[in-house]
Design an enzyme around this catalytic site. Sequence first.
Site, PDB file in Angstrom:
ATOM      1  N   TYR A   1      54.715  22.630 -16.227  1.00  0.00           N
ATOM      2  CA  TYR A   1      54.521  21.466 -15.361  1.00  0.00           C
ATOM      3  C   TYR A   1      55.852  20.987 -14.774  1.00  0.00           C
ATOM      4  O   TYR A   1      56.746  20.555 -15.494  1.00  0.00           O
ATOM      5  CB  TYR A   1      53.824  20.327 -16.121  1.00  0.00           C
ATOM      6  CG  TYR A   1      52.437  20.683 -16.653  1.00  0.00           C
ATOM      7  CD1 TYR A   1      51.783  21.859 -16.265  1.00  0.00           C
ATOM      8  CD2 TYR A   1      51.770  19.856 -17.543  1.00  0.00           C
ATOM      9  CE1 TYR A   1      50.525  22.189 -16.745  1.00  0.00           C
ATOM     10  CE2 TYR A   1      50.503  20.175 -18.034  1.00  0.00           C
ATOM     11  CZ  TYR A   1      49.895  21.350 -17.627  1.00  0.00           C
ATOM     12  OH  TYR A   1      48.649  21.675 -18.114  1.00  0.00           O
TER      13      TYR A   1
ATOM     14  N   ILE B   1      41.352  15.103 -21.869  1.00  0.00           N
ATOM     15  CA  ILE B   1      42.725  14.669 -21.564  1.00  0.00           C
ATOM     16  C   ILE B   1      42.879  14.312 -20.084  1.00  0.00           C
ATOM     17  O   ILE B   1      43.592  14.997 -19.340  1.00  0.00           O
ATOM     18  CB  ILE B   1      43.750  15.758 -21.974  1.00  0.00           C
ATOM     19  CG1 ILE B   1      43.264  17.172 -21.532  1.00  0.00           C
ATOM     20  CG2 ILE B   1      44.027  15.723 -23.480  1.00  0.00           C
ATOM     21  CD1 ILE B   1      44.329  18.267 -21.687  1.00  0.00           C
TER      22      ILE B   1
END
Length: 281
Positions: A52, A237
């Site tokens: 990420y 999530i």
Amino acid sequence: MKKRTFGWTREPVAIVGQGTWQMERDDRSAAIKALRRGLDLGMTHIDTAELYGSGAVEEIVREAIEGRRDEVFLVSKVVPDNASYEGTLEACERSLARLGTDRLDLYLLHWPGTHPLEDTIRAFEELVRAGKIRYFGVSNFDKGELQRAVQIAGPERIACNQVLYHLAERTIEHRVIPACEKLAIPVVGYSPFGSGSFPGPQSAIGKALGEIAKQQGATPRQLAIAYLVHKPLLFTIPKASSVKHVEENAPAAELELSTETMKAIEEALPRGRDRDGVPTI
Ligand code: NAP
């Protein structure tokens, strides 16, 4: 925030956690504020990855959890290209440094790759022995891949399978969830809002969800989250970079859905046919 037992690990883990994909594109201080507000509300399962923002998101997470590390169930992932034996050990060290911590609670192989899984698992076991990770698991593994991972690692070693799961993408209900249930492996559903494609109030599906949600005194997104954690091994999530969004998402863990409500949701967004493999984003 309700916690539930994370499968065979017996760890209590927040049912609704916090994703972080693409957070490097958001306003940094707003994202950190949102993550910290999430922690206040008990969304202590934080999911990140070396992938990420090429590490930038782990640095955002570091700031968000500063001074609060012990509250967090911290998850990161190694990219398959790095997942050789040595590569996994090195990738973990880099993630730990970026996250400003001496340990991860859970370390995942981001998706099946070309390095032998035996080598990745051997590295995971070494990291457990060294106290650098507490548990390890996999992501984007279909039923067969998961069974193979369990064969290699042995029983009660693979601590989760993180897979795509939202109301418009329920393929994992056919094979992956039942396989995980047999093995007491938690299923962490990612992209619970379809990663930005949540049906808007003008669409037919959005309208239907809105009606059902209204009857529950909830919002459509809260309804979606409650559906996605409707079984004991399911976790989710959602990613949110605003306090407002976090405050909407957190209470969904408390929402109890009746059989009729479950049926109404499933009628509005049918499961669809079984397919080989796992869907990915
Ligand atoms: P998602 O959680 O399905 O959706 C995120 C989007 O929904 C963002 O645009 C967010 O906006 C918005 N949002 C969140 N709460 C909202 C609310 N209450 N009202 C309105 N909008 C809201 O997308 P995702 O990031 O793809 O998935 C979640 C997490 O799963 C990721 O962040 C990542 O940690 C994980 N993941 C894992 C994999 C894997 O391969 N293992 C793949 C994809 C994702 P704001 O950000 O502006 O608040």
